[in-house]
Design a protein around this motif. Structure first.
Motif, PDB file in Angstrom:
ATOM      1  N   MET A   1       0.847  -1.266   0.088  1.00  0.00           N
ATOM      2  CA  MET A   1       0.036   0.023   0.173  1.00  0.00           C
ATOM      3  C   MET A   1       0.900   1.334  -0.062  1.00  0.00           C
ATOM      4  N   PRO A   2       0.588   2.141  -0.834  1.00  0.00           N
ATOM      5  CA  PRO A   2       1.399   3.339  -0.921  1.00  0.00           C
ATOM      6  C   PRO A   2       1.384   4.090   0.236  1.00  0.00           C
ATOM      7  N   ARG A   3       2.388   5.082   0.738  1.00  0.00           N
ATOM      8  CA  ARG A   3       2.450   5.896   1.559  1.00  0.00           C
ATOM      9  C   ARG A   3       1.442   7.100   1.512  1.00  0.00           C
ATOM     10  N   PRO A   4       0.588   7.486   2.524  1.00  0.00           N
ATOM     11  CA  PRO A   4      -0.326   8.375   2.121  1.00  0.00           C
ATOM     12  C   PRO A   4       0.857   9.788   1.891  1.00  0.00           C
ATOM     13  N   SER A   5       0.052  10.823   1.122  1.00  0.00           N
ATOM     14  CA  SER A   5       0.883  11.955   0.807  1.00  0.00           C
ATOM     15  C   SER A   5       0.808  12.870   1.937  1.00  0.00           C
ATOM     16  N   ARG A   6       1.545  13.995   2.086  1.00  0.00           N
ATOM     17  CA  ARG A   6       1.571  14.929   2.970  1.00  0.00           C
ATOM     18  C   ARG A   6       0.140  15.667   3.019  1.00  0.00           C
ATOM     19  N   ARG A   7      -0.464  15.839   1.815  1.00  0.00           N
ATOM     20  CA  ARG A   7      -1.773  16.355   1.738  1.00  0.00           C
ATOM     21  C   ARG A   7      -2.880  15.359   2.701  1.00  0.00           C
ATOM     22  N   ASP A   8      -2.756  14.093   2.268  1.00  0.00           N
ATOM     23  CA  ASP A   8      -3.411  13.076   3.091  1.00  0.00           C
ATOM     24  C   ASP A   8      -3.346  13.219   4.402  1.00  0.00           C
ATOM     25  N   ASP A   9      -1.942  13.499   4.831  1.00  0.00           N
ATOM     26  CA  ASP A   9      -1.930  13.399   6.409  1.00  0.00           C
ATOM     27  C   ASP A   9      -2.660  14.775   7.009  1.00  0.00           C
ATOM     28  N   VAL A  10      -2.261  15.934   6.180  1.00  0.00           N
ATOM     29  CA  VAL A  10      -3.269  17.104   6.880  1.00  0.00           C
ATOM     30  C   VAL A  10      -4.712  16.764   6.766  1.00  0.00           C
ATOM     31  N   VAL A  11      -5.125  16.160   5.942  1.00  0.00           N
ATOM     32  CA  VAL A  11      -6.748  15.915   5.740  1.00  0.00           C
ATOM     33  C   VAL A  11      -7.095  14.677   6.847  1.00  0.00           C
ATOM     34  N   ASP A  12      -6.317  13.845   6.879  1.00  0.00           N
ATOM     35  CA  ASP A  12      -6.561  12.924   8.042  1.00  0.00           C
ATOM     36  C   ASP A  12      -6.373  13.067   9.478  1.00  0.00           C
ATOM     37  N   SER A  13      -5.256  14.268   9.721  1.00  0.00           N
ATOM     38  CA  SER A  13      -5.467  14.940  10.752  1.00  0.00           C
ATOM     39  C   SER A  13      -6.540  15.908  11.387  1.00  0.00           C
ATOM     40  N   ALA A  14      -7.160  16.340  10.537  1.00  0.00           N
ATOM     41  CA  ALA A  14      -8.141  17.434  10.437  1.00  0.00           C
ATOM     42  C   ALA A  14      -9.423  16.611  10.671  1.00  0.00           C
ATOM     43  N   MET A  15      -9.572  15.458   9.752  1.00  0.00           N
ATOM     44  CA  MET A  15     -10.725  14.677   9.877  1.00  0.00           C
ATOM     45  C   MET A  15     -10.987  14.334  11.219  1.00  0.00           C
ATOM     46  N   LYS A  16     -10.005  13.760  11.710  1.00  0.00           N
ATOM     47  CA  LYS A  16     -10.116  12.962  13.025  1.00  0.00           C
ATOM     48  C   LYS A  16     -10.572  14.055  14.268  1.00  0.00           C
ATOM     49  N   LEU A  17      -9.947  15.243  14.235  1.00  0.00           N
ATOM     50  CA  LEU A  17     -10.177  16.275  14.964  1.00  0.00           C
ATOM     51  C   LEU A  17     -11.602  16.853  14.821  1.00  0.00           C
ATOM     52  N   PHE A  18     -12.094  17.111  13.590  1.00  0.00           N
ATOM     53  CA  PHE A  18     -13.321  17.524  13.336  1.00  0.00           C
ATOM     54  C   PHE A  18     -14.554  16.652  13.691  1.00  0.00           C
ATOM     55  N   ALA A  19     -14.362  15.271  13.537  1.00  0.00           N
ATOM     56  CA  ALA A  19     -15.015  14.177  14.161  1.00  0.00           C
ATOM     57  C   ALA A  19     -15.340  14.320  15.343  1.00  0.00           C
ATOM     58  N   GLU A  20     -14.259  14.357  16.046  1.00  0.00           N
ATOM     59  CA  GLU A  20     -14.112  14.247  17.516  1.00  0.00           C
ATOM     60  C   GLU A  20     -14.700  15.571  18.204  1.00  0.00           C
TER      61      GLU A  20
END
Length: 193
Positions: A1-20
């Motif tokens: 599985m390819p490593r997530p891009s830095r953009r994906d890292d930003v989105v993932d971090s934001a998505m977790k916090l927004f959801a919580e």
């Protein structure tokens, strides 16, 4: 599985916090800190917090559609009962850690509540996500052999959404169990119609 891009890292971090915690409650610095990200990384990919919220909603929409779509497709229930897998999947998510992460209620309901103007792009993204899920349910209902799939899927969607909100409020999967029983009764009624 390819490593997530830095953009994906930003989105993932934001998505977790927004959801919580919600969208207004979470600032950019918190997203960067939580994800171990630099401001340059964020602003290289997003020109505003709104753009980041929209990207987070889009990513969450893909996750939700994949999760529920797969659960509906892989159901081992008899064909007339397969749409009930929608509620089984919801109960599984509420009951423990899944690939969707911890259950914090519906991120799209939260977005629509925090951005109530129907013309707001964030509100529209939330509405679009709900429409996408409804279309997934319509497909599942059609595959199960029901006529008038749009109407039946609409009923199932209302039950699923109500159960999701009540599960968040009460911290329990019990509303999902009630919704599933009601959905089963509605499926039986549609079979007799």
């Amino acid at each position: 599985m390819p490593r997530p891009s830095r953009r994906d890292d930003v989105v993932d971090s934001a998505m977790k916090l927004f959801a919580e915690e919600g969208f207004h409650a979470v600032g950019i610095d918190r997203i960067l800190s939580q994800g171990g990200l630099a401001k340059m990384t964020l602003y290289r990919h997003f020109d505003s917090k709104q753009a980041l919220i929209l990207a987070s909603l889009e990513a969450r929409n893909r996750q939700i559609l994949a999760w529920f779509g797969r659960k509906l497709a892989e159901s081992h229930l008899p064909p007339p009962d397969r749409p009930l897998a929608l509620f089984d999947a919801l109960e599984e998510w509420i009951g423990g850690e899944t690939e969707l992460g911890p259950f914090n209620g519906c991120m799209f309901v939260r977005a629509a509540g925090e951005f109530p103007d129907l013309a707001d792009p964030i509100h529209q993204a939330a509405a679009e996500a709900k429409e996408n899920l409804r279309a997934t349910i319509v497909s599942a209902v059609e595959l199960a052999g029901y006529l008038e799939a749009e109407d039946l899927a609409g009923e199932l969607m209302v039950l699923k959404e109500g159960a999701t909100v009540l599960a968040q409020i009460h911290g329990s999967a019990e509303p999902v169990q009630h919704a599933r029983r009601t959905a089963r009764a509605r499926l039986r009624a549609w079979l007799r119609a």
